[in-house]
Design an enzyme around this catalytic site. Structure first.
Site, PDB file in Angstrom:
ATOM      1  N   GLU A 199      10.213  13.076  -1.290  1.00 25.44           N
ATOM      2  CA  GLU A 199      10.436  12.922  -2.729  1.00 25.44           C
ATOM      3  C   GLU A 199      10.554  14.299  -3.386  1.00 25.44           C
ATOM      4  OE1 GLU A 199       8.117  11.115  -6.653  1.00 25.44           O
ATOM      5  OE2 GLU A 199       7.093  11.312  -4.737  1.00 25.44           O
ATOM      6  N   HIS A 200       9.636  15.202  -3.037  1.00 29.82           N
ATOM      7  CA  HIS A 200       9.632  16.566  -3.570  1.00 29.82           C
ATOM      8  C   HIS A 200       9.701  17.549  -2.407  1.00 29.82           C
ATOM      9  CE1 HIS A 200       8.417  14.694  -7.284  1.00 29.82           C
ATOM     10  NE2 HIS A 200       7.292  14.272  -6.751  1.00 29.82           N
TER      11      HIS A 200
END
Length: 403
Positions: free
Chosen positions: A324-325
């Site tokens: 996600e990050h």
């Protein structure tokens, strides 16, 4: 945190796979029953499930303007200033992405091809009420919708007593243009937004993260309304070389682990001395943090450090994880960015932590999780619009035929 060599990376990937919350048939069946109840009985069903799941009796779902004003008063001026600044940065970014209607006659002398871009009329924003609530989630879900021209944004959130509601989240909603907030949560909130009840309007699109029951509900109503994505447990992957600052890397891993017990925090480094320094920094910083028990268990469950032989190996592993990050804490982040294929959002350099990037850039929290990058795009303004295509053929230039 567990330490792996690059050759042992599959063990780490297997652990991550165990973390993934697949929605079981049993869960879908339970949620489908809730959806059907709300569809059939409306507000009466919402009150029933609020008593059952939230242990509260609710007469009025809409939180009044007076109640909201009272809650917002508790926000510190410094935090208000930070939220205002973040909202301005996010708004400016999405205004540059705004889509417009257009007509194009350059492709052919037979006529014109037109595209009409219309904003959705109503959008529902779900804000969970779990162990951590973030104003950034509101800003980066609602502001793109507002910039796109959505007529009305409403918010659903689990009912709580006033003193337990997060005032910063309420202030963020005010700044982002969310006019109506309803005290209803869980799968029943998704049902209300998808089907509408006497108290809560039906919307065109539902955005925002939630637990597995919220995700199951969004999956089941998809098609009846649009959704942003099926969110899963959150994750961060940091690629670091010998130029990385152990204090910064540790802080960014901690900021992810504090989310919940299934958040994954992963460091992939080419510097064999970095893991020991980062682990020491984690222990030092943990002493000052209020959610240390959650962080420790999160690291124990899904914290990983992988020693790679090169940055090429590191980015290859990152592409497989599709986090996600993703943070690139390396000497030449822009060069490494060229090799990134799967990630929800990417934060470049030693001075762009995920937390600050979410607030002051546009890298929003509604980014795809769990290897879903190629399937679910990150949330931007264009996803709050519908596009109508229209051709115009000139007289005498239409070529008629079958097909």
């Amino acid at each position: 945190m567990k330490i792996y060599t690059y050759g042992e990376r599959q063990q780490m990937l297997n652990v991550l796979q165990e973390r993934n919350e697949s929605i079981s048939g049993e869960t879908l069946e339970k949620v489908a029953a809730i959806l059907e109840d709300v569809k059939k009985d409306g507000d009466m069903a919402l009150r029933k499930y609020s008593r059952l799941f939230d242990r509260v009796d609710i007469e009025e779902f809409l939180i009044s303007e007076e109640e909201k004003a009272e809650i917002v008063k508790r926000v510190e001026p410094s935090l208000k200033k930070a939220i205002d600044e973040a909202a301005g940065n996010i708004r400016r970014f999405h205004e540059r992405q705004k889509q417009y209607s257009r007509m194009d006659d350059s492709a052919s002398n037979r006529g014109i091809m037109g595209q009409r871009v219309l904003p959705l009329k109503k959008v529902g924003l779900y804000v969970p009420g779990g162990t951590a609530a973030y104003p950034s989630s509101v800003l980066m879900s609602a502001i793109p919708a507002k910039v796109a021209g959505v007529g009305e944004i409403v918010r659903g959130t689990p009912p709580k007593s006033k003193d337990k509601l997060n005032p910063a989240v309420f202030y963020a909603a005010e700044v982002a243009g969310v006019k109506k907030i309803y005290g209803v949560g869980g799968a029943q909130a998704i049902a209300a937004l998808a089907y509408g009840t006497k108290s809560i309007p039906r919307v065109d699109k539902i955005v925002g993260p939630g637990n597995i029951y919220v995700s199951a509900a969004k999956r089941l109503v998809y098609g009846r309304v649009d959704i942003d994505m099926i969110a899963g447990p959150s994750e961060i992957l940091i690629i670091a070389d010998e130029t990385a600052n152990p204090r910064f890397v540790a802080a960014d891993l901690l900021s992810q682990a504090e989310h919940d017990l299934v958040a994954a925090s992963i460091l992939v480094t080419t510097d064999a001395s970095l893991p020991e320094k980062v682990l020491a920094e984690i222990e030092r910083q943990l002493k000052t943090l209020g959610r240390s028990e959650i962080i420790r268990e999160s690291f124990q469950n899904f914290g990983s450090i992988v020693l790679s032989g090169s940055l090429d190996e590191a980015v290859s592993l990152s592409n497989e994880v599709a986090p996600e990050h993703l943070e690139l804490c390396v000497a030449s982040p822009f060069e490494l960015l060229k090799k990134v294929e799967n990630a929800g959002s990417v934060f470049l350099g030693h001075y762009t932590p995920r937390a600050a990037g979410r607030l002051f850039c546009r890298a929003q929290p509604c980014a795809p999780h769990q290897r879903h990058g190629p399937v679910w795009p990150a949330l931007i303004g264009g996803q709050f619009c519908q596009e109508i295509l229209f051709p115009v053929l000139f007289e005498g230039r239409a070529a008629r035929g079958g097909g």
